[in-house]
Design a protein around this motif. Structure first.
Motif, PDB file in Angstrom:
ATOM      1  N   MET A  44       0.821  -1.215   0.000  1.00  0.00           N
ATOM      2  CA  MET A  44       0.000   0.000   0.000  1.00  0.00           C
ATOM      3  C   MET A  44       0.860   1.271   0.000  1.00  0.00           C
ATOM      4  O   MET A  44       0.381   2.328  -0.393  1.00  0.00           O
ATOM      5  CB  MET A  44      -0.945   0.008   1.201  1.00  0.00           C
ATOM      6  CG  MET A  44      -1.965  -1.127   1.186  1.00  0.00           C
ATOM      7  SD  MET A  44      -2.962  -1.197  -0.294  1.00  0.00           S
ATOM      8  CE  MET A  44      -4.040   0.185  -0.020  1.00  0.00           C
ATOM      9  N   GLN A  45       2.119   1.168   0.403  1.00  0.00           N
ATOM     10  CA  GLN A  45       2.992   2.335   0.465  1.00  0.00           C
ATOM     11  C   GLN A  45       3.766   2.586  -0.829  1.00  0.00           C
ATOM     12  O   GLN A  45       4.375   3.637  -1.000  1.00  0.00           O
ATOM     13  CB  GLN A  45       3.975   2.205   1.627  1.00  0.00           C
ATOM     14  CG  GLN A  45       3.297   2.290   2.979  1.00  0.00           C
ATOM     15  CD  GLN A  45       4.270   2.077   4.119  1.00  0.00           C
ATOM     16  OE1 GLN A  45       5.467   1.976   3.917  1.00  0.00           O
ATOM     17  NE2 GLN A  45       3.739   2.009   5.326  1.00  0.00           N
ATOM     18  N   VAL A  46       3.717   1.639  -1.772  1.00  0.00           N
ATOM     19  CA  VAL A  46       4.455   1.773  -3.022  1.00  0.00           C
ATOM     20  C   VAL A  46       3.761   2.785  -3.928  1.00  0.00           C
ATOM     21  O   VAL A  46       2.547   2.764  -4.097  1.00  0.00           O
ATOM     22  CB  VAL A  46       4.564   0.403  -3.735  1.00  0.00           C
ATOM     23  CG1 VAL A  46       5.160   0.557  -5.114  1.00  0.00           C
ATOM     24  CG2 VAL A  46       5.388  -0.555  -2.913  1.00  0.00           C
ATOM     25  N   THR A  47       4.544   3.675  -4.501  1.00  0.00           N
ATOM     26  CA  THR A  47       4.027   4.644  -5.462  1.00  0.00           C
ATOM     27  C   THR A  47       3.835   3.943  -6.804  1.00  0.00           C
ATOM     28  O   THR A  47       4.741   3.238  -7.261  1.00  0.00           O
ATOM     29  CB  THR A  47       5.032   5.801  -5.634  1.00  0.00           C
ATOM     30  OG1 THR A  47       5.276   6.386  -4.356  1.00  0.00           O
ATOM     31  CG2 THR A  47       4.512   6.847  -6.587  1.00  0.00           C
ATOM     32  N   PRO A  48       2.682   4.116  -7.449  1.00  0.00           N
ATOM     33  CA  PRO A  48       2.468   3.478  -8.761  1.00  0.00           C
ATOM     34  C   PRO A  48       3.560   3.893  -9.751  1.00  0.00           C
ATOM     35  O   PRO A  48       3.996   5.043  -9.775  1.00  0.00           O
ATOM     36  CB  PRO A  48       1.104   4.020  -9.202  1.00  0.00           C
ATOM     37  CG  PRO A  48       0.418   4.398  -7.933  1.00  0.00           C
ATOM     38  CD  PRO A  48       1.507   4.863  -7.007  1.00  0.00           C
ATOM     39  N   SER A  49       4.003   2.938 -10.549  1.00  0.00           N
ATOM     40  CA  SER A  49       5.079   3.216 -11.496  1.00  0.00           C
ATOM     41  C   SER A  49       4.952   2.300 -12.705  1.00  0.00           C
ATOM     42  O   SER A  49       4.141   1.380 -12.731  1.00  0.00           O
ATOM     43  CB  SER A  49       6.431   2.997 -10.818  1.00  0.00           C
ATOM     44  OG  SER A  49       6.544   1.663 -10.405  1.00  0.00           O
ATOM     45  N   ILE A  50       5.786   2.550 -13.690  1.00  0.00           N
ATOM     46  CA  ILE A  50       5.822   1.749 -14.907  1.00  0.00           C
ATOM     47  C   ILE A  50       7.210   1.143 -15.021  1.00  0.00           C
ATOM     48  O   ILE A  50       8.212   1.812 -14.792  1.00  0.00           O
ATOM     49  CB  ILE A  50       5.525   2.619 -16.140  1.00  0.00           C
ATOM     50  CG1 ILE A  50       4.116   3.193 -16.046  1.00  0.00           C
ATOM     51  CG2 ILE A  50       5.690   1.827 -17.425  1.00  0.00           C
ATOM     52  CD1 ILE A  50       3.798   4.207 -17.105  1.00  0.00           C
ATOM     53  N   SER A  51       7.282  -0.118 -15.395  1.00  0.00           N
ATOM     54  CA  SER A  51       8.558  -0.797 -15.559  1.00  0.00           C
ATOM     55  C   SER A  51       9.159  -0.464 -16.920  1.00  0.00           C
ATOM     56  O   SER A  51       8.538  -0.710 -17.960  1.00  0.00           O
ATOM     57  CB  SER A  51       8.359  -2.306 -15.435  1.00  0.00           C
ATOM     58  OG  SER A  51       9.512  -2.986 -15.874  1.00  0.00           O
ATOM     59  N   ILE A  52      10.371   0.070 -16.921  1.00  0.00           N
ATOM     60  CA  ILE A  52      11.070   0.354 -18.169  1.00  0.00           C
ATOM     61  C   ILE A  52      11.371  -0.943 -18.915  1.00  0.00           C
ATOM     62  O   ILE A  52      11.246  -1.009 -20.142  1.00  0.00           O
ATOM     63  CB  ILE A  52      12.379   1.139 -17.898  1.00  0.00           C
ATOM     64  CG1 ILE A  52      12.064   2.513 -17.310  1.00  0.00           C
ATOM     65  CG2 ILE A  52      13.221   1.267 -19.160  1.00  0.00           C
ATOM     66  CD1 ILE A  52      11.241   3.411 -18.194  1.00  0.00           C
ATOM     67  N   GLU A  53      11.729  -1.988 -18.184  1.00  0.00           N
ATOM     68  CA  GLU A  53      12.029  -3.272 -18.825  1.00  0.00           C
ATOM     69  C   GLU A  53      10.813  -3.804 -19.582  1.00  0.00           C
ATOM     70  O   GLU A  53      10.940  -4.320 -20.693  1.00  0.00           O
ATOM     71  CB  GLU A  53      12.481  -4.292 -17.779  1.00  0.00           C
ATOM     72  CG  GLU A  53      13.825  -3.998 -17.163  1.00  0.00           C
ATOM     73  CD  GLU A  53      14.161  -4.989 -16.074  1.00  0.00           C
ATOM     74  OE1 GLU A  53      13.422  -5.038 -15.074  1.00  0.00           O
ATOM     75  OE2 GLU A  53      15.162  -5.703 -16.237  1.00  0.00           O
TER      76      GLU A  53
END
Length: 84
Positions: free
Chosen positions: A25-34
């Motif tokens: 729940m603490q992780v900021t949404p992100s996109i994987s470059i890989e």
């Protein structure tokens, strides 16, 4: 004081699951470059391929090439956004 459903669930969840839930729940949404590179390369290699097949091939390439992070206390590895 009336307990909410979330508070009731926290009481019955094992400590390991509680820690994993809080970390998730603490992780900021992100996109994987890989993952983005794998999908882009597949699109370049297969111009004109129907979108559903392109997604399938991109997913397959991503599964073959991206690194996997195994976090502490995890029995199932990975992260929906590709990052931990």
């Amino acid at each position: 004081m009336v307990k909410t459903n979330i508070e009731k669930w926290r009481e019955v969840l094992p400590v390991r699951i509680q820690k994993l839930r809080e970390a998730f729940m603490q992780v900021t949404p992100s996109i994987s470059i890989e993952r983005a590179v794998a999908l882009t390369q597949e699109a370049k290699d297969n111009p004109g391929l129907p979108p559903v097949l392109l997604k399938a091939k991109g997913f397959y390439r991503a599964c073959e090439t991206i690194s996997i992070d195994i976090g502490e206390d995890e029995l199932i590895v990975g992260h929906p956004g590709g990052k931990s």
